[in-house]
Design a protein around this motif. Structure first.
Motif, PDB file in Angstrom:
ATOM      1  N   THR A  58     -37.376  38.579 -36.526  1.00  0.00           N
ATOM      2  CA  THR A  58     -38.695  38.938 -37.029  1.00  0.00           C
ATOM      3  C   THR A  58     -39.614  39.185 -35.851  1.00  0.00           C
ATOM      4  OG1 THR A  58     -40.525  38.311 -38.484  1.00  0.00           O
ATOM      5  CG2 THR A  58     -39.509  36.550 -37.200  1.00  0.00           C
ATOM      6  N   HIS A  59     -40.631  39.982 -36.100  1.00  0.00           N
ATOM      7  CA  HIS A  59     -41.660  40.234 -35.088  1.00  0.00           C
ATOM      8  C   HIS A  59     -42.983  39.638 -35.539  1.00  0.00           C
ATOM      9  CE1 HIS A  59     -38.716  42.868 -33.341  1.00  0.00           C
ATOM     10  NE2 HIS A  59     -38.624  43.502 -34.483  1.00  0.00           N
ATOM     11  N   ASP A  60     -42.958  38.854 -36.615  1.00  0.00           N
ATOM     12  CA  ASP A  60     -44.161  38.253 -37.194  1.00  0.00           C
ATOM     13  C   ASP A  60     -44.541  37.022 -36.381  1.00  0.00           C
ATOM     14  OD1 ASP A  60     -46.041  36.839 -38.701  1.00  0.00           O
ATOM     15  OD2 ASP A  60     -45.084  37.329 -40.610  1.00  0.00           O
ATOM     16  N   LEU A  61     -45.581  37.164 -35.567  1.00  0.00           N
ATOM     17  CA  LEU A  61     -45.982  36.086 -34.665  1.00  0.00           C
ATOM     18  C   LEU A  61     -46.549  34.882 -35.397  1.00  0.00           C
ATOM     19  CD1 LEU A  61     -47.603  38.167 -31.792  1.00  0.00           C
ATOM     20  CD2 LEU A  61     -45.266  37.295 -31.959  1.00  0.00           C
ATOM     21  N   VAL A  62     -47.210  35.111 -36.510  1.00  0.00           N
ATOM     22  CA  VAL A  62     -47.752  33.988 -37.288  1.00  0.00           C
ATOM     23  C   VAL A  62     -46.595  33.127 -37.785  1.00  0.00           C
ATOM     24  CG1 VAL A  62     -49.088  33.325 -39.323  1.00  0.00           C
ATOM     25  CG2 VAL A  62     -49.865  35.230 -37.890  1.00  0.00           C
ATOM     26  N   ARG A  63     -45.570  33.767 -38.319  1.00  0.00           N
ATOM     27  CA  ARG A  63     -44.399  33.031 -38.813  1.00  0.00           C
ATOM     28  C   ARG A  63     -43.687  32.298 -37.672  1.00  0.00           C
ATOM     29  NH1 ARG A  63     -38.733  35.095 -40.496  1.00  0.00           N
ATOM     30  NH2 ARG A  63     -37.869  33.198 -41.349  1.00  0.00           N
ATOM     31  N   LEU A  64     -43.490  32.978 -36.554  1.00  0.00           N
ATOM     32  CA  LEU A  64     -42.829  32.333 -35.417  1.00  0.00           C
ATOM     33  C   LEU A  64     -43.629  31.143 -34.911  1.00  0.00           C
ATOM     34  CD1 LEU A  64     -41.595  35.501 -33.497  1.00  0.00           C
ATOM     35  CD2 LEU A  64     -40.150  33.769 -34.592  1.00  0.00           C
ATOM     36  N   ASN A  65     -44.935  31.293 -34.856  1.00  0.00           N
ATOM     37  CA  ASN A  65     -45.785  30.193 -34.416  1.00  0.00           C
ATOM     38  C   ASN A  65     -45.655  28.994 -35.353  1.00  0.00           C
ATOM     39  OD1 ASN A  65     -47.790  29.027 -32.654  1.00  0.00           O
ATOM     40  ND2 ASN A  65     -49.257  29.353 -34.296  1.00  0.00           N
ATOM     41  N   GLU A  66     -45.590  29.245 -36.644  1.00  0.00           N
ATOM     42  CA  GLU A  66     -45.400  28.151 -37.608  1.00  0.00           C
ATOM     43  C   GLU A  66     -44.069  27.447 -37.366  1.00  0.00           C
ATOM     44  OE1 GLU A  66     -45.753  30.168 -41.360  1.00  0.00           O
ATOM     45  OE2 GLU A  66     -47.941  30.272 -41.230  1.00  0.00           O
ATOM     46  N   LEU A  67     -43.031  28.206 -37.044  1.00  0.00           N
ATOM     47  CA  LEU A  67     -41.705  27.630 -36.831  1.00  0.00           C
ATOM     48  C   LEU A  67     -41.642  26.732 -35.597  1.00  0.00           C
ATOM     49  CD1 LEU A  67     -39.428  30.694 -37.681  1.00  0.00           C
ATOM     50  CD2 LEU A  67     -39.760  28.625 -39.062  1.00  0.00           C
ATOM     51  N   VAL A  68     -42.411  27.045 -34.563  1.00  0.00           N
ATOM     52  CA  VAL A  68     -42.326  26.243 -33.337  1.00  0.00           C
ATOM     53  C   VAL A  68     -43.229  25.023 -33.342  1.00  0.00           C
ATOM     54  CG1 VAL A  68     -41.700  28.275 -31.978  1.00  0.00           C
ATOM     55  CG2 VAL A  68     -44.057  27.465 -31.950  1.00  0.00           C
ATOM     56  N   GLN A  69     -44.138  24.926 -34.287  1.00  0.00           N
ATOM     57  CA  GLN A  69     -45.113  23.828 -34.276  1.00  0.00           C
ATOM     58  C   GLN A  69     -44.455  22.447 -34.334  1.00  0.00           C
ATOM     59  OE1 GLN A  69     -48.466  24.127 -33.539  1.00  0.00           O
ATOM     60  NE2 GLN A  69     -47.786  26.214 -33.153  1.00  0.00           N
ATOM     61  N   GLY A  70     -43.280  22.362 -34.919  1.00  0.00           N
ATOM     62  CA  GLY A  70     -42.577  21.082 -34.953  1.00  0.00           C
ATOM     63  C   GLY A  70     -42.014  20.684 -33.593  1.00  0.00           C
ATOM     64  N   CYS A  71     -41.898  21.647 -32.700  1.00  0.00           N
ATOM     65  CA  CYS A  71     -41.353  21.395 -31.358  1.00  0.00           C
ATOM     66  C   CYS A  71     -42.453  21.236 -30.319  1.00  0.00           C
ATOM     67  CB  CYS A  71     -40.456  22.552 -30.943  1.00  0.00           C
ATOM     68  SG  CYS A  71     -39.123  22.923 -32.094  1.00  0.00           S
ATOM     69  N   VAL A  72     -43.430  22.120 -30.377  1.00  0.00           N
ATOM     70  CA  VAL A  72     -44.523  22.117 -29.409  1.00  0.00           C
ATOM     71  C   VAL A  72     -45.765  22.681 -30.098  1.00  0.00           C
ATOM     72  CG1 VAL A  72     -43.865  24.375 -28.465  1.00  0.00           C
ATOM     73  CG2 VAL A  72     -45.289  22.862 -27.110  1.00  0.00           C
ATOM     74  N   ALA A  73     -46.882  22.039 -29.868  1.00  0.00           N
ATOM     75  CA  ALA A  73     -48.139  22.508 -30.462  1.00  0.00           C
ATOM     76  C   ALA A  73     -48.695  23.635 -29.600  1.00  0.00           C
ATOM     77  CB  ALA A  73     -49.141  21.377 -30.581  1.00  0.00           C
ATOM     78  N   VAL A  74     -48.532  24.847 -30.076  1.00  0.00           N
ATOM     79  CA  VAL A  74     -49.058  26.013 -29.378  1.00  0.00           C
ATOM     80  C   VAL A  74     -50.338  26.410 -30.086  1.00  0.00           C
ATOM     81  CG1 VAL A  74     -48.623  28.396 -28.686  1.00  0.00           C
ATOM     82  CG2 VAL A  74     -46.735  26.759 -28.762  1.00  0.00           C
ATOM     83  N   GLU A  75     -51.446  26.160 -29.425  1.00  0.00           N
ATOM     84  CA  GLU A  75     -52.736  26.494 -30.019  1.00  0.00           C
ATOM     85  C   GLU A  75     -53.061  27.945 -29.709  1.00  0.00           C
ATOM     86  OE1 GLU A  75     -55.771  23.732 -28.891  1.00  0.00           O
ATOM     87  OE2 GLU A  75     -54.398  22.043 -29.099  1.00  0.00           O
ATOM     88  N   CYS A  76     -53.195  28.726 -30.755  1.00  0.00           N
ATOM     89  CA  CYS A  76     -53.557  30.121 -30.566  1.00  0.00           C
ATOM     90  C   CYS A  76     -54.272  30.628 -31.805  1.00  0.00           C
ATOM     91  CB  CYS A  76     -52.347  30.967 -30.236  1.00  0.00           C
ATOM     92  SG  CYS A  76     -50.951  30.707 -31.295  1.00  0.00           S
ATOM     93  N   ASP A  77     -55.048  31.639 -31.601  1.00  0.00           N
ATOM     94  CA  ASP A  77     -55.853  32.245 -32.652  1.00  0.00           C
ATOM     95  C   ASP A  77     -54.933  33.024 -33.598  1.00  0.00           C
ATOM     96  OD1 ASP A  77     -57.504  33.933 -34.173  1.00  0.00           O
ATOM     97  OD2 ASP A  77     -58.976  34.102 -32.563  1.00  0.00           O
TER      98      ASP A  77
END
Length: 131
Positions: A58-77
């Motif tokens: 996927t190229h959906d950054l919102v979805r990818l960001n949701e997937l990584v939140q359990g590993c590392v908190a990436v704060e982004c707009d």
């Protein structure tokens, strides 16, 4: 960090360097936006790879960001992530509609994208390169 995660992060760094070199060229804003999207996507996928998770196609950054939140908190707009997700295909092919709702990305858009993806890359790079 495993080899595959390292490769994702190395490619993300190349895209970040491209954004930084293209950021001041008003004629190449769509290409700069494309590389910004790619930097964020590859950085986020590096996290998934490093944690042994399946890397989705996927190229959906919102979805990818949701997937990584359990590993590392990436704060982004999330608005920036959403905008960058829309430029993935549009930047690569001709379009009558433009890249964003207002057309081609403006230099001010590229400045926001550059700042956002650099923060994502830096956070993930520090997180994954810890011993």
């Amino acid at each position: 960090m495993n080899a595959a995660a390292h490769e994702w992060l190395a490619k993300a760094r190349e895209d970040l360097l491209a954004v930084e070199k293209l950021a001041d060229d008003d004629d190449l804003t769509s290409i700069a936006a494309f590389h910004a999207q790619q930097c964020a996507e590859k950085s986020l996928k590096a996290v998934l790879e490093a944690h042994g998770q399946k890397v989705p196609r996927t190229h959906d950054l919102v979805r990818l960001n949701e997937l990584v939140q359990g590993c590392v908190a990436v704060e982004c707009d999330e608005d920036v992530l959403g905008e960058l997700s829309t430029v993935y295909l549009e930047a690569r092919y001709p379009s009558d509609l433009g890249l964003l709702p207002h057309g081609r990305p403006l230099p001010s858009d590229i400045a926001r994208y550059r700042q956002a993806v650099k923060a994502i890359y830096d956070k993930i790079s520090c997180f994954l390169e810890k011993p």
